[in-house]
Design an enzyme around this catalytic site. Structure first.
Site, PDB file in Angstrom:
ATOM      1  N   ASN A  49       2.229  -7.256 -11.950  1.00 42.30           N
ATOM      2  CA  ASN A  49       3.174  -6.134 -12.023  1.00 42.30           C
ATOM      3  C   ASN A  49       4.554  -6.744 -12.171  1.00 42.30           C
ATOM      4  O   ASN A  49       5.106  -7.272 -11.211  1.00 42.30           O
ATOM      5  CB  ASN A  49       3.069  -5.289 -10.739  1.00 42.30           C
ATOM      6  CG  ASN A  49       4.147  -4.209 -10.678  1.00 42.30           C
ATOM      7  OD1 ASN A  49       4.843  -3.954 -11.661  1.00 42.30           O
ATOM      8  ND2 ASN A  49       4.282  -3.576  -9.518  1.00 42.30           N
ATOM      9  N   LYS A  57       7.312  -5.320 -12.604  1.00 39.86           N
ATOM     10  CA  LYS A  57       8.387  -4.459 -12.091  1.00 39.86           C
ATOM     11  C   LYS A  57       9.506  -4.402 -13.138  1.00 39.86           C
ATOM     12  O   LYS A  57       9.204  -4.421 -14.320  1.00 39.86           O
ATOM     13  CB  LYS A  57       8.854  -4.964 -10.726  1.00 39.86           C
ATOM     14  CG  LYS A  57       7.646  -5.127  -9.764  1.00 39.86           C
ATOM     15  CD  LYS A  57       8.002  -5.343  -8.339  1.00 39.86           C
ATOM     16  CE  LYS A  57       6.722  -5.453  -7.507  1.00 39.86           C
ATOM     17  NZ  LYS A  57       6.981  -5.620  -6.087  1.00 39.86           N
ATOM     18  N   HIS A 109       2.976   3.315  -6.736  1.00 38.00           N
ATOM     19  CA  HIS A 109       3.458   2.071  -6.119  1.00 38.00           C
ATOM     20  C   HIS A 109       4.446   2.429  -5.011  1.00 38.00           C
ATOM     21  O   HIS A 109       5.209   3.385  -5.134  1.00 38.00           O
ATOM     22  CB  HIS A 109       4.136   1.189  -7.174  1.00 38.00           C
ATOM     23  CG  HIS A 109       4.404  -0.190  -6.675  1.00 38.00           C
ATOM     24  ND1 HIS A 109       5.466  -0.487  -5.849  1.00 38.00           N
ATOM     25  CD2 HIS A 109       3.724  -1.359  -6.846  1.00 38.00           C
ATOM     26  CE1 HIS A 109       5.426  -1.782  -5.547  1.00 38.00           C
ATOM     27  NE2 HIS A 109       4.382  -2.326  -6.149  1.00 38.00           N
ATOM     28  N   GLU A 113       7.181   1.232  -4.205  1.00 37.49           N
ATOM     29  CA  GLU A 113       8.592   1.289  -4.631  1.00 37.49           C
ATOM     30  C   GLU A 113       8.912   2.627  -5.272  1.00 37.49           C
ATOM     31  O   GLU A 113      10.028   3.135  -5.175  1.00 37.49           O
ATOM     32  CB  GLU A 113       8.892   0.117  -5.579  1.00 37.49           C
ATOM     33  CG  GLU A 113       8.963  -1.194  -4.812  1.00 37.49           C
ATOM     34  CD  GLU A 113       8.575  -2.428  -5.607  1.00 37.49           C
ATOM     35  OE1 GLU A 113       8.491  -2.360  -6.847  1.00 37.49           O
ATOM     36  OE2 GLU A 113       8.324  -3.469  -4.963  1.00 37.49           O
ATOM     37  N   GLU A 127      -1.650  -2.302  -0.841  1.00 36.55           N
ATOM     38  CA  GLU A 127      -0.423  -3.083  -0.771  1.00 36.55           C
ATOM     39  C   GLU A 127       0.367  -2.706   0.481  1.00 36.55           C
ATOM     40  O   GLU A 127       1.147  -1.745   0.455  1.00 36.55           O
ATOM     41  CB  GLU A 127       0.449  -2.820  -2.003  1.00 36.55           C
ATOM     42  CG  GLU A 127      -0.178  -3.228  -3.314  1.00 36.55           C
ATOM     43  CD  GLU A 127       0.864  -3.567  -4.373  1.00 36.55           C
ATOM     44  OE1 GLU A 127       0.720  -4.617  -4.985  1.00 36.55           O
ATOM     45  OE2 GLU A 127       1.829  -2.790  -4.557  1.00 36.55           O
ATOM     46  N   GLY A 141       7.003  -8.578  -1.617  1.00 35.35           N
ATOM     47  CA  GLY A 141       8.253  -9.276  -1.901  1.00 35.35           C
ATOM     48  C   GLY A 141       8.879  -9.954  -0.699  1.00 35.35           C
ATOM     49  O   GLY A 141      10.046 -10.342  -0.734  1.00 35.35           O
ATOM     50  N   SER A 181       2.852 -10.413  -1.829  1.00 39.79           N
ATOM     51  CA  SER A 181       3.107 -11.856  -1.725  1.00 39.79           C
ATOM     52  C   SER A 181       1.881 -12.713  -2.030  1.00 39.79           C
ATOM     53  O   SER A 181       1.638 -13.726  -1.376  1.00 39.79           O
ATOM     54  CB  SER A 181       3.690 -12.200  -0.343  1.00 39.79           C
ATOM     55  OG  SER A 181       4.904 -11.507  -0.138  1.00 39.79           O
TER      56      SER A 181
HETATM   57  P1  13P Z   1       4.958  -9.300  -4.616  1.00 38.80           P
HETATM   58  O1  13P Z   1       3.749 -10.028  -5.122  1.00 38.80           O
HETATM   59  O2  13P Z   1       6.234  -9.751  -5.257  1.00 38.80           O
HETATM   60  O3  13P Z   1       5.003  -9.297  -3.118  1.00 38.80           O
HETATM   61  O4  13P Z   1       4.795  -7.775  -5.070  1.00 38.80           O
HETATM   62  C1  13P Z   1       3.604  -7.125  -4.823  1.00 38.80           C
HETATM   63  C2  13P Z   1       3.602  -5.832  -5.564  1.00 38.80           C
HETATM   64  O5  13P Z   1       4.338  -4.934  -5.238  1.00 38.80           O
HETATM   65  C3  13P Z   1       2.716  -5.715  -6.722  1.00 38.80           C
HETATM   66  O6  13P Z   1       2.646  -4.404  -7.160  1.00 38.80           O
END
Ligand code: 13P
Length: 250
Positions: free
Chosen positions: A9, A11, A94, A96, A166, A172, A212
């Site tokens: 992803n 982002k 997601h 976010e 997640e 992150g 992560s």
């Molecule tokens: P990270 O791998 O950067 O922690 O992000 C995970 C994520 O949100 C994947 O959709």
């Protein structure tokens, strides 16, 4: 045996030239894997990426879509639009998007339905906050998210859906969930799906872990009984690092 699915992803990262570069680097590195490889890229990269993955084993997803077919929704992109250019997957719900764009479980459900209707495969994200985990309500939270996201979805559609567990506190932050924590939460998701659709369906559905994930922890996570691969954020921006995660079993 369920297959392993590793999805990146990106982002809000990667300009088209960077995306093309990435595909060029990733293609030879993952061409021999038996695992499924997906990259979910920004809308503006989709067309370039789709052209450049032709003839490879890399599949392409978007990171969001609107739940209506068309209409006066300035700035939005419909599932049909994605499907029409050859997109196969779409991330829905997601954390976010839930956190920064007020996506509710109801919106997630509408998007999942529309994605299926137009022939896209949704990657549906669920996960608890740190506070919820500390309160001991992780199972309750993720079970409710699953129940709402899948409300009204027929069991025949289930094989087109991927779930990504997640935990928000792991995204992150570098604080990966332990393999036991991740596996346990995913088993709880399977239990919930089994209650709704029966054991046969819950044994088959692909459930990824995200938060992560890196090449250094992918193997121990993805070898757990219920973890069918990962949804990878930061570590999916580097082709070499991402290829090592895809080939965790090599
Ligand atoms: P990270 O791998 O950067 O922690 O992000 C995970 C994520 O949100 C994947 O959709």
């Amino acid at each position: 045996m369920r297959r392993k699915v590793i999805a990146g992803n990106w982002k809000m990262n990667m300009l088209p030239n960077e995306a093309i570069d990435f595909i060029e680097k990733l293609t030879p590195l993952v061409k021999n894997t038996k695992n499924e490889v997906i990259i979910c890229v920004p809308y503006t990269d989709l067309f370039y990426v789709l052209l450049n993955v032709q003839g490879t084993n890399i599949k392409v997803g978007a990171q969001n879509m609107h739940w209506e077919e068309s209409g006066a929704y300035t700035g939005e992109v419909s599932g049909q639009m994605l499907k029409s250019i050859g997109v196969e997957y779409v991330i829905i719900g997601h954390s976010e998007r839930r956190q920064y764009f007020s996506e509710t479980d109801e919106i997630v459900n509408k998007k999942v339905k529309q994605a299926l209707k137009v022939g896209l495969k949704p990657i549906v994200c669920v996960g608890e906050t740190l506070e919820q985990r500390e309160q001991g309500i992780t199972e309750k939270v993720i079970s409710k998210q699953i129940e709402k996201a899948l409300e009204g979805i027929e069991q025949e559609s289930l094989e087109k859906i991927i779930i990504a567990y997640e935990p928000i506190w792991a995204i992150g932050t570098g604080n990966t969930a332990t393999k036991e924590e991740a596996n346990e939460a995913i088993m709880q998701i399977r239990k919930k799906i089994s209650e709704i659709y029966g054991q046969n369906k819950s044994d088959k559905i692909i459930i990824q872990y995200g938060g992560s994930v890196k090449s250094s922890n992918a193997k121990s996570l993805f070898e757990m009984s219920d973890i069918d691969g990962g949804l990878v954020g930061g570590a999916s921006l580097n082709a070499e690092e991402f290829s090592k995660i895809v080939q965790f079993d090599n």
